[in-house]
Design an enzyme around this catalytic site. Sequence first.
Site, PDB file in Angstrom:
ATOM      1  N   ASP A  28      -5.259   4.197 -10.775  1.00 10.11           N
ATOM      2  CA  ASP A  28      -4.550   3.315  -9.840  1.00 10.11           C
ATOM      3  C   ASP A  28      -3.348   4.029  -9.211  1.00 10.11           C
ATOM      4  O   ASP A  28      -2.779   4.944  -9.803  1.00 10.11           O
ATOM      5  CB  ASP A  28      -4.088   2.053 -10.600  1.00 10.11           C
ATOM      6  CG  ASP A  28      -3.732   0.925  -9.651  1.00 10.11           C
ATOM      7  OD1 ASP A  28      -4.124   0.985  -8.469  1.00 10.11           O
ATOM      8  OD2 ASP A  28      -3.046  -0.019 -10.097  1.00 10.11           O
ATOM      9  N   ARG A  41      -3.444   4.884   3.597  1.00 12.25           N
ATOM     10  CA  ARG A  41      -3.917   4.716   2.215  1.00 12.25           C
ATOM     11  C   ARG A  41      -5.088   5.651   1.881  1.00 12.25           C
ATOM     12  O   ARG A  41      -5.191   6.155   0.762  1.00 12.25           O
ATOM     13  CB  ARG A  41      -4.331   3.253   1.979  1.00 12.25           C
ATOM     14  CG  ARG A  41      -3.158   2.283   2.007  1.00 12.25           C
ATOM     15  CD  ARG A  41      -3.642   0.850   1.820  1.00 12.25           C
ATOM     16  NE  ARG A  41      -4.389   0.696   0.589  1.00 12.25           N
ATOM     17  CZ  ARG A  41      -3.819   0.469  -0.609  1.00 12.25           C
ATOM     18  NH1 ARG A  41      -2.514   0.351  -0.713  1.00 12.25           N
ATOM     19  NH2 ARG A  41      -4.572   0.351  -1.673  1.00 12.25           N
ATOM     20  N   ASN A  76     -12.590  -5.087  -5.163  1.00 19.24           N
ATOM     21  CA  ASN A  76     -12.028  -4.226  -4.112  1.00 19.24           C
ATOM     22  C   ASN A  76     -12.643  -4.463  -2.726  1.00 19.24           C
ATOM     23  O   ASN A  76     -12.118  -3.980  -1.722  1.00 19.24           O
ATOM     24  CB  ASN A  76     -12.130  -2.735  -4.493  1.00 19.24           C
ATOM     25  CG  ASN A  76     -11.149  -2.314  -5.574  1.00 19.24           C
ATOM     26  OD1 ASN A  76     -11.428  -1.445  -6.389  1.00 19.24           O
ATOM     27  ND2 ASN A  76      -9.971  -2.924  -5.584  1.00 19.24           N
ATOM     28  N   ARG A  79     -10.463  -5.740   0.274  1.00 20.89           N
ATOM     29  CA  ARG A  79      -9.572  -4.885   1.085  1.00 20.89           C
ATOM     30  C   ARG A  79     -10.067  -4.825   2.529  1.00 20.89           C
ATOM     31  O   ARG A  79     -11.164  -5.304   2.835  1.00 20.89           O
ATOM     32  CB  ARG A  79      -9.518  -3.496   0.456  1.00 20.89           C
ATOM     33  CG  ARG A  79      -8.915  -3.571  -0.936  1.00 20.89           C
ATOM     34  CD  ARG A  79      -8.688  -2.213  -1.539  1.00 20.89           C
ATOM     35  NE  ARG A  79      -8.067  -2.376  -2.849  1.00 20.89           N
ATOM     36  CZ  ARG A  79      -7.449  -1.432  -3.504  1.00 20.89           C
ATOM     37  NH1 ARG A  79      -7.364  -0.222  -2.976  1.00 20.89           N
ATOM     38  NH2 ARG A  79      -6.902  -1.661  -4.683  1.00 20.89           N
ATOM     39  N   SER A 204      -7.490  -5.557 -14.928  1.00 17.66           N
ATOM     40  CA  SER A 204      -8.225  -5.724 -13.675  1.00 17.66           C
ATOM     41  C   SER A 204      -9.743  -5.675 -13.854  1.00 17.66           C
ATOM     42  O   SER A 204     -10.450  -4.991 -13.110  1.00 17.66           O
ATOM     43  CB  SER A 204      -7.765  -4.684 -12.639  1.00 17.66           C
ATOM     44  OG  SER A 204      -6.376  -4.784 -12.424  1.00 17.66           O
TER      45      SER A 204
HETATM   46  C1  IPE Z   1      -8.284  -1.482 -10.281  1.00 16.41           C
HETATM   47  O1  IPE Z   1      -7.225  -1.265  -9.410  1.00 16.41           O
HETATM   48  C2  IPE Z   1      -9.548  -0.933  -9.707  1.00 16.41           C
HETATM   49  C3  IPE Z   1      -9.638   0.526  -9.590  1.00 16.41           C
HETATM   50  C4  IPE Z   1      -8.770   1.387 -10.030  1.00 16.41           C
HETATM   51  C5  IPE Z   1     -10.838   1.004  -8.975  1.00 16.41           C
HETATM   52  P1  IPE Z   1      -6.760  -2.368  -8.359  1.00 16.41           P
HETATM   53  O2  IPE Z   1      -5.626  -1.753  -7.615  1.00 16.41           O
HETATM   54  O3  IPE Z   1      -7.903  -2.845  -7.567  1.00 16.41           O
HETATM   55  O4  IPE Z   1      -6.252  -3.552  -9.297  1.00 16.41           O
HETATM   56  P2  IPE Z   1      -5.233  -4.733  -8.989  1.00 16.41           P
HETATM   57  O5  IPE Z   1      -5.680  -5.399  -7.735  1.00 16.41           O
HETATM   58  O6  IPE Z   1      -3.868  -4.125  -8.831  1.00 16.41           O
HETATM   59  O7  IPE Z   1      -5.304  -5.614 -10.199  1.00 16.41           O
HETATM   60  C1  IPE Z   2      -6.752   2.838  -6.872  1.00 20.12           C
HETATM   61  O1  IPE Z   2      -5.653   2.952  -6.028  1.00 20.12           O
HETATM   62  C2  IPE Z   2      -8.049   3.183  -6.186  1.00 20.12           C
HETATM   63  C3  IPE Z   2      -8.898   2.020  -5.880  1.00 20.12           C
HETATM   64  C4  IPE Z   2      -8.687   0.796  -6.255  1.00 20.12           C
HETATM   65  C5  IPE Z   2     -10.075   2.279  -5.068  1.00 20.12           C
HETATM   66  P1  IPE Z   2      -5.172   1.736  -5.149  1.00 20.12           P
HETATM   67  O2  IPE Z   2      -5.865   1.810  -3.829  1.00 20.12           O
HETATM   68  O3  IPE Z   2      -5.334   0.463  -5.859  1.00 20.12           O
HETATM   69  O4  IPE Z   2      -3.636   2.079  -4.951  1.00 20.12           O
HETATM   70  P2  IPE Z   2      -2.421   1.057  -4.970  1.00 20.12           P
HETATM   71  O5  IPE Z   2      -2.519   0.294  -6.252  1.00 20.12           O
HETATM   72  O6  IPE Z   2      -2.581   0.188  -3.771  1.00 20.12           O
HETATM   73  O7  IPE Z   2      -1.217   1.936  -4.916  1.00 20.12           O
HETATM   74 MG    MG Z   3      -4.139  -0.591  -7.102  1.00 17.80          MG
END
Ligand code: IPE
Ligand code: IPE
Ligand code: MG
Length: 250
Positions: A28, A41, A76, A79, A204
């Site tokens: 994450d 991003r 996810n 998004r 998560s």
């Molecule tokens: C968990 O991270 C999923 C992955 C790392 C692929 P998220 O960023 O999606 O989790 P939340 O939304 O902060 O709980």
């Molecule tokens: C984790 O990084 C990767 C995925 C969930 C695909 P994030 O995209 O959740 O990064 P933050 O949490 O927004 O910084």
């Molecule tokens: Mg995240």
Amino acid sequence: MALSKATAKKMKTPPPADGPKHVAIIMDGNGRWATQRGKPRLFGHQAGAKRVRQTVSACPDLGVKYLTIFAFSTENWKRTQTEVSGLMALFRRYIQREASYLQRLGARVRFIGDRAKLDKKLQTLMQYLEDLTSDNDHVHLTIALNYGSRDEVTRATQRLAVEVAEGRLRPDQVDSETLATFLDTYVLPDPDLVIRTSGEARISNFLLWQSAYAEYEFIDTQWPDFTPDVFEAVVRRYGKRERRFGAVPS
Ligand code: IPE
Ligand code: IPE
Ligand code: MG
């Protein structure tokens, strides 16, 4: 004779004897890492994908036989379309670019999650990488893609229900071991250590069943900054923990 700095660095410290055999990582913080640098991003996701290679190759020296990484959750999809399609393109490129490296390393790659909802090209690449590496045993890399624990348990229960309905399994034969054989992770041991980067202290929807007795480490490092040194420090801390599994230590 004193060793040169370079030689000393090359010499490997033995892996911790009581280290984790299966490490699972919630990778994450890619988005915040990029935003902090004034970048989109997806730039963070690209940097994050690059970290995976070093992390996998560090495993054998750390005594880690199984590495499971959370790449994309069933949640996810919420998004933006730009981010989701950028991630899917990144997964396709990742497989194309890393396949020969993973094969040379002796990594056996598996995917968990509901792949039916992924695009056909990506599904084909996933199957290709699994087939290519199916004889390897040096390190087992499992990539959770469109994975969510509740979704996994739901899919497992549906398949189990069919077995019961068609008379191949009696309800009283359904115990936790039987149920576990229907999960995507049926060939994997349970994780010993779950690491989440980026400072968030939540699961998560990752490996809920499998991590019932795992040790957890929530670290502030963002995933793109997760170096092998950070990995090693976390693995060594694990050796100092006492796992009890509900028993009273003797
Ligand atoms: C968990 O991270 C999923 C992955 C790392 C692929 P998220 O960023 O999606 O989790 P939340 O939304 O902060 O709980
Ligand atoms: C984790 O990084 C990767 C995925 C969930 C695909 P994030 O995209 O959740 O990064 P933050 O949490 O927004 O910084
Ligand atoms: Mg995240």
